[in-house]
Design a protein around this motif. Structure first.
Motif, mmCIF file in Angstrom:
data_model
loop_
_atom_site.group_PDB
_atom_site.id
_atom_site.type_symbol
_atom_site.label_atom_id
_atom_site.label_comp_id
_atom_site.label_asym_id
_atom_site.label_seq_id
_atom_site.Cartn_x
_atom_site.Cartn_y
_atom_site.Cartn_z
ATOM 1 N N LEU A 1 0.832 -1.200 0.000
ATOM 2 C CA LEU A 1 0.000 0.000 0.000
ATOM 3 C C LEU A 1 0.870 1.255 0.000
ATOM 4 O O LEU A 1 0.626 2.189 -0.771
ATOM 5 C CB LEU A 1 -0.926 0.001 1.215
ATOM 6 N N ILE A 2 1.897 1.263 0.823
ATOM 7 C CA ILE A 2 2.793 2.422 0.879
ATOM 8 C C ILE A 2 3.538 2.580 -0.447
ATOM 9 O O ILE A 2 3.683 3.691 -0.952
ATOM 10 C CB ILE A 2 3.764 2.301 2.069
ATOM 11 N N LYS A 3 3.980 1.458 -1.037
ATOM 12 C CA LYS A 3 4.637 1.534 -2.347
ATOM 13 C C LYS A 3 3.707 2.114 -3.393
ATOM 14 O O LYS A 3 4.121 2.932 -4.220
ATOM 15 C CB LYS A 3 5.129 0.148 -2.783
ATOM 16 N N GLN A 4 2.450 1.694 -3.357
ATOM 17 C CA GLN A 4 1.452 2.207 -4.289
ATOM 18 C C GLN A 4 1.254 3.713 -4.089
ATOM 19 O O GLN A 4 1.201 4.480 -5.059
ATOM 20 C CB GLN A 4 0.129 1.476 -4.047
ATOM 21 N N MET A 5 1.157 4.128 -2.844
ATOM 22 C CA MET A 5 0.976 5.549 -2.542
ATOM 23 C C MET A 5 2.189 6.354 -2.989
ATOM 24 O O MET A 5 2.044 7.462 -3.520
ATOM 25 C CB MET A 5 0.716 5.735 -1.044
ATOM 26 N N ILE A 6 3.385 5.827 -2.791
ATOM 27 C CA ILE A 6 4.612 6.520 -3.206
ATOM 28 C C ILE A 6 4.655 6.642 -4.721
ATOM 29 O O ILE A 6 5.001 7.699 -5.261
ATOM 30 C CB ILE A 6 5.859 5.790 -2.658
ATOM 31 N N ALA A 7 4.289 5.566 -5.429
ATOM 32 C CA ALA A 7 4.294 5.602 -6.897
ATOM 33 C C ALA A 7 3.323 6.659 -7.408
ATOM 34 O O ALA A 7 3.652 7.420 -8.337
ATOM 35 C CB ALA A 7 3.948 4.232 -7.459
ATOM 36 N N LYS A 8 2.140 6.741 -6.813
ATOM 37 C CA LYS A 8 1.165 7.757 -7.228
ATOM 38 C C LYS A 8 1.677 9.162 -6.934
ATOM 39 O O LYS A 8 1.528 10.068 -7.750
ATOM 40 C CB LYS A 8 -0.174 7.534 -6.522
ATOM 41 N N ALA A 9 2.286 9.332 -5.777
ATOM 42 C CA ALA A 9 2.821 10.648 -5.413
ATOM 43 C C ALA A 9 3.963 11.043 -6.348
ATOM 44 O O ALA A 9 4.066 12.203 -6.754
ATOM 45 C CB ALA A 9 3.298 10.646 -3.962
ATOM 46 N N GLU A 10 4.816 10.078 -6.699
ATOM 47 C CA GLU A 10 5.913 10.375 -7.629
ATOM 48 C C GLU A 10 5.377 10.747 -9.001
ATOM 49 O O GLU A 10 5.911 11.642 -9.662
ATOM 50 C CB GLU A 10 6.862 9.174 -7.731
ATOM 51 N N GLU A 11 4.311 10.083 -9.435
ATOM 52 C CA GLU A 11 3.705 10.402 -10.735
ATOM 53 C C GLU A 11 3.110 11.813 -10.707
ATOM 54 O O GLU A 11 3.266 12.577 -11.659
ATOM 55 C CB GLU A 11 2.622 9.366 -11.084
ATOM 56 N N LEU B 1 4.096 14.240 -8.767
ATOM 57 C CA LEU B 1 5.238 15.142 -8.715
ATOM 58 C C LEU B 1 5.839 15.346 -10.099
ATOM 59 O O LEU B 1 6.166 16.468 -10.492
ATOM 60 C CB LEU B 1 6.292 14.598 -7.746
ATOM 61 N N LYS B 2 5.970 14.254 -10.859
ATOM 62 C CA LYS B 2 6.508 14.330 -12.216
ATOM 63 C C LYS B 2 5.641 15.234 -13.090
ATOM 64 O O LYS B 2 6.153 16.103 -13.805
ATOM 65 C CB LYS B 2 6.601 12.928 -12.816
ATOM 66 N N LYS B 3 4.323 15.045 -13.014
ATOM 67 C CA LYS B 3 3.405 15.871 -13.806
ATOM 68 C C LYS B 3 3.486 17.342 -13.398
ATOM 69 O O LYS B 3 3.447 18.237 -14.245
ATOM 70 C CB LYS B 3 1.973 15.358 -13.665
ATOM 71 N N MET B 4 3.590 17.586 -12.098
ATOM 72 C CA MET B 4 3.685 18.967 -11.620
ATOM 73 C C MET B 4 4.982 19.613 -12.083
ATOM 74 O O MET B 4 5.001 20.792 -12.474
ATOM 75 C CB MET B 4 3.573 19.010 -10.099
ATOM 76 N N GLU C 1 6.653 18.828 -14.800
ATOM 77 C CA GLU C 1 6.509 19.081 -16.234
ATOM 78 C C GLU C 1 5.660 20.322 -16.475
ATOM 79 O O GLU C 1 5.992 21.147 -17.333
ATOM 80 C CB GLU C 1 5.877 17.873 -16.931
ATOM 81 N N GLU C 2 4.571 20.458 -15.726
ATOM 82 C CA GLU C 2 3.696 21.626 -15.876
ATOM 83 C C GLU C 2 4.433 22.898 -15.458
ATOM 84 O O GLU C 2 4.336 23.935 -16.131
ATOM 85 C CB GLU C 2 2.430 21.437 -15.036
ATOM 86 N N ASN C 3 5.182 22.844 -14.362
ATOM 87 C CA ASN C 3 5.959 24.014 -13.926
ATOM 88 C C ASN C 3 6.998 24.397 -14.978
ATOM 89 O O ASN C 3 7.196 25.586 -15.257
ATOM 90 C CB ASN C 3 6.642 23.741 -12.587
ATOM 91 N N ARG C 4 7.650 23.397 -15.554
ATOM 92 C CA ARG C 4 8.656 23.664 -16.592
ATOM 93 C C ARG C 4 8.004 24.310 -17.814
ATOM 94 O O ARG C 4 8.523 25.250 -18.382
ATOM 95 C CB ARG C 4 9.359 22.351 -16.975
ATOM 96 N N ARG C 5 6.824 23.792 -18.210
ATOM 97 C CA ARG C 5 6.118 24.359 -19.356
ATOM 98 C C ARG C 5 5.710 25.813 -19.079
ATOM 99 O O ARG C 5 5.878 26.684 -19.924
ATOM 100 C CB ARG C 5 4.879 23.517 -19.674
ATOM 101 N N MET C 6 5.242 26.073 -17.868
ATOM 102 C CA MET C 6 4.850 27.443 -17.513
ATOM 103 C C MET C 6 6.066 28.364 -17.471
ATOM 104 O O MET C 6 5.995 29.525 -17.911
ATOM 105 C CB MET C 6 4.118 27.436 -16.165
ATOM 106 N N GLU C 7 7.180 27.867 -16.954
ATOM 107 C CA GLU C 7 8.419 28.643 -16.906
ATOM 108 C C GLU C 7 8.876 28.996 -18.321
ATOM 109 O O GLU C 7 9.245 30.136 -18.605
ATOM 110 C CB GLU C 7 9.499 27.840 -16.179
ATOM 111 N N LEU C 8 8.854 28.013 -19.222
ATOM 112 C CA LEU C 8 9.261 28.260 -20.608
ATOM 113 C C LEU C 8 8.303 29.210 -21.324
ATOM 114 O O LEU C 8 8.737 30.059 -22.119
ATOM 115 C CB LEU C 8 9.366 26.939 -21.374
ATOM 116 N N THR C 9 7.016 29.100 -21.032
ATOM 117 C CA THR C 9 6.038 30.016 -21.622
ATOM 118 C C THR C 9 6.320 31.443 -21.163
ATOM 119 O O THR C 9 6.276 32.387 -21.967
ATOM 120 C CB THR C 9 4.607 29.595 -21.223
ATOM 121 N N GLN C 10 6.647 31.592 -19.904
ATOM 122 C CA GLN C 10 6.978 32.923 -19.378
ATOM 123 C C GLN C 10 8.233 33.470 -20.074
ATOM 124 O O GLN C 10 8.270 34.633 -20.469
ATOM 125 C CB GLN C 10 7.183 32.845 -17.863
ATOM 126 N N ILE C 11 9.253 32.637 -20.227
ATOM 127 C CA ILE C 11 10.476 33.065 -20.916
ATOM 128 C C ILE C 11 10.163 33.441 -22.358
ATOM 129 O O ILE C 11 10.658 34.461 -22.873
ATOM 130 C CB ILE C 11 11.554 31.957 -20.857
#
Length: 163
Positions: free
Chosen positions: A90-100, A102-105, A107-117
Motif C-alpha cells: 500500500l505504501i509503495k502504491q501511494m509513493i508511486a502515485k505521489a511520484e507520478e 510530482l513528475k506531472k507537476m 513538467e507543468e511548472n517547466r512548461r509554464m516557466e518556458l512560456t513565461q520566458i
C-alpha cells in the motif's frame, strides 16, 4: 462532547478488560454489518477471545464466515493479491502515485516557466540572458504553439467556407 484519547495498552483489570472487549466487539460487529448492508459486500468477522475462552466467535454466523473465507481462499492468487494489500505494498502504491503527481507537476511548472520566458523574449528580453539549456525546450514549445495555431486556423477556415 469531545471524547478522551484512549491509551492503547493492555487493560490489567479483568472486569474492565471484559467490559471494554464486549463494548468494542459490539461496535465492530455493528460497523461490519453497516459495511455489508450499505455497500452490498460480503463480510465476516472472526474474533479469537482471550485464552480462557477457547472458541472463536464468528459474525454473521460460523457457517457464513466459513463460506466467505472458503470463497476467498478459492480465489486465484493473482486475484487475491489484487484484493488484499500489505502495508508495504500500500505504501509503495501511494509513493508511486505521489511520484507520478510530482513528475506531472514538474513538467507543468517547466512548461509554464518556458512560456513565461517565451513571452519575455517576445517582449524584448535579450536572448543572451536565456540559459543555453532552455533554447531547445523553447524551440519545442514554440513549435507546439505554432502547430496549435495552424490547427485552429484550419478549423476557422473550414467553418468560414461552410457558411
Amino acid at each position: 462532547m469531545a471524547r478522551n484519547k484512549v491509551k492503547l495498552a493492555y487493560i490489567e483489570n479483568n472486569a474492565a478488560r471484559k467490559a471494554s472487549y464486549n463494548k468494542r466487539k459490539k461496535g465492530l460487529l455493528k460497523k461490519v454489518n453497516e459495511l455489508s448492508t450499505l455497500c452490498g459486500v460480503e463480510a465476516c468477522v472472526v474474533i479469537y477471545p482471550s485464552a480462557s475462552d477457547s472458541q472463536p466467535e464468528a459474525w454473521p454466523s460460523n457457517v457464513a464466515a466459513h463460506r466467505i473465507l472458503s470463497d476467498f481462499k478459492a480465489l486465484p492468487a493473482e486475484e487475491k493479491s489484487n484484493r488484499t494489500l500489505t502495508q508495504e505494498s500500500l505504501i509503495k502504491q501511494m509513493i508511486a502515485k505521489a511520484e507520478e503527481r510530482l513528475k506531472k507537476m514538474r513538467e507543468e511548472n517547466r512548461r509554464m516557466e518556458l512560456t513565461q520566458i517565451m513571452f519575455q523574449i517576445f517582449g524584448g528580453r535579450p536572448l543572451n540572458t536565456v540559459k543555453r539549456e532552455d533554447f531547445n525546450d523553447l524551440r519545442i514549445l514554440i513549435d507546439q504553439n505554432l502547430n496549435a495555431i495552424d490547427i485552429r486556423l484550419q478549423m476557422l477556415n473550414e467553418s468560414y467556407i461552410l457558411q
